[in-house]
Scaffold this motif. Structure first.
Motif, short mmCIF file in Angstrom:
data_model
loop_
_atom_site.label_atom_id
_atom_site.label_comp_id
_atom_site.label_asym_id
_atom_site.label_seq_id
_atom_site.Cartn_x
_atom_site.Cartn_y
_atom_site.Cartn_z
N ALA A 96 39.00 -1.55 35.29
CA ALA A 96 39.36 -2.59 34.32
C ALA A 96 38.13 -3.26 33.73
O ALA A 96 38.03 -3.45 32.51
N MET A 97 37.19 -3.63 34.57
CA MET A 97 36.02 -4.34 34.08
C MET A 97 35.14 -3.45 33.23
O MET A 97 34.51 -3.91 32.26
N ASP A 98 35.12 -2.15 33.54
CA ASP A 98 34.39 -1.22 32.69
C ASP A 98 35.05 -1.12 31.32
O ASP A 98 34.38 -1.20 30.27
N ASN A 99 36.38 -0.95 31.30
CA ASN A 99 37.10 -0.86 30.04
C ASN A 99 36.92 -2.11 29.19
O ASN A 99 36.61 -2.04 28.00
N LEU A 100 37.13 -3.27 29.81
CA LEU A 100 37.05 -4.52 29.06
C LEU A 100 35.62 -4.81 28.62
O LEU A 100 35.40 -5.36 27.53
N GLY A 101 34.66 -4.43 29.44
CA GLY A 101 33.26 -4.63 29.06
C GLY A 101 32.89 -3.81 27.85
O GLY A 101 32.22 -4.30 26.93
N ARG A 102 33.32 -2.55 27.81
CA ARG A 102 33.01 -1.69 26.66
C ARG A 102 33.75 -2.14 25.41
O ARG A 102 33.30 -1.89 24.30
N ALA A 103 34.88 -2.82 25.59
CA ALA A 103 35.62 -3.36 24.45
C ALA A 103 35.08 -4.72 24.02
O ALA A 103 35.54 -5.28 23.02
N GLY A 104 34.11 -5.26 24.76
CA GLY A 104 33.56 -6.57 24.44
C GLY A 104 34.51 -7.71 24.77
O GLY A 104 34.39 -8.80 24.20
N LEU A 105 35.42 -7.48 25.72
CA LEU A 105 36.45 -8.47 26.05
C LEU A 105 36.38 -8.92 27.51
O LEU A 105 37.34 -9.44 28.05
N ASP A 106 35.24 -8.75 28.12
CA ASP A 106 35.13 -9.06 29.55
C ASP A 106 34.72 -10.50 29.81
O ASP A 106 34.83 -10.98 30.95
N GLU A 107 34.29 -11.23 28.81
CA GLU A 107 33.74 -12.57 29.03
C GLU A 107 34.72 -13.53 29.69
O GLU A 107 34.33 -14.30 30.58
#
Length: 210
Positions: A96-107
């Motif tokens: 999940a954190m990899d996916n959201l990080g690459r989408a720029g939505l992990d903050e």
């Protein structure tokens, strides 16, 4: 969709025409390959729209998998918001954190590995949205914990539970007794009103706290 104003409905229509985000498409392919259940795109967009309609800044998801619905909530709350994802699998956290990080939505994301209800108990304060996406057998326990944690005006959302208004389970998807128990608990609580949000790939119950 009586809680969404026309401006947000327009936003939703515009979003439904654009599904070219590479990370989102990758998550869907990955889910299909692993037979991993995820909300459909229309349900996902609706989650974002519901959260936006509240101006939600604090959201918790009980049972997040590897971040698909977290993707939509992240878009709604923005980097200054607070999104708590819960899952019992450390592998799902990494994914999940990899996916959201690459989408720029992990903050805005805080990921909690472990039992979803226990994770909710460990967090202080109220939430704008509590999204119950855990196994059906856990719906009643999650409702009992979440009902005191959604702020006035907020939403308790349950995905893919067919529940038609303030009834006692009639017309519900009763694949498990727990779904009917969950529906009855909501129907018996006068502090909540329901909004049914049908889409082409699922039905959600969005319950507003009075």
């Amino acid at each position: 969709m009586d809680i969404v104003d026309p401006r947000i409905e327009g936003y939703m229509r515009s979003r439904l025409g654009r599904f070219d985000e590479p990370v989102l498409l990758e998550m869907e392919v990955d889910a299909e390959a692993r037979a991993f259940p995820i909300v459909g795109r229309n349900v996902g967009v609706t989650l974002e729209v519901l959260a936006r309609s509240l101006g939600a800044r604090r959201v918790i998801e009980l049972g997040s998998g590897f971040g698909y619905s977290g993707y939509w909530f992240s878009r709604a709350v923005g980097p200054d918001g607070e999104l708590h994802l819960t899952d019992g699998d450390p592998g799902n956290e990494r994914k999940a954190m990899d996916n959201l990080g690459r989408a720029g939505l992990d903050e805005p994301v805080r990921f909690h590995v472990g039992d979803a209800v226990s994770s909710l108990r460990s967090l202080p304060g109220e939430f704008d949205v509590v999204y119950n996406d855990i196994d059906k057998e856990g719906y009643p326990d999650a409702w009992r914990e979440a009902r005191e944690r959604v702020r006035v005006g907020g939403l308790y959302i349950c995905d893919n539970v067919l529940w038609y208004g303030r009834v006692t389970g009639e017309g519900a998807d009763d694949r498990t007794p727990a779904i009917l128990e969950h529906n009855q608990l909501i129907a018996d609580d006068d502090r909540y009103v329901s909004t049914i949000v049908p889409t082409r790939d699922g039905v959600m119950v969005a319950v507003r706290v009075l």
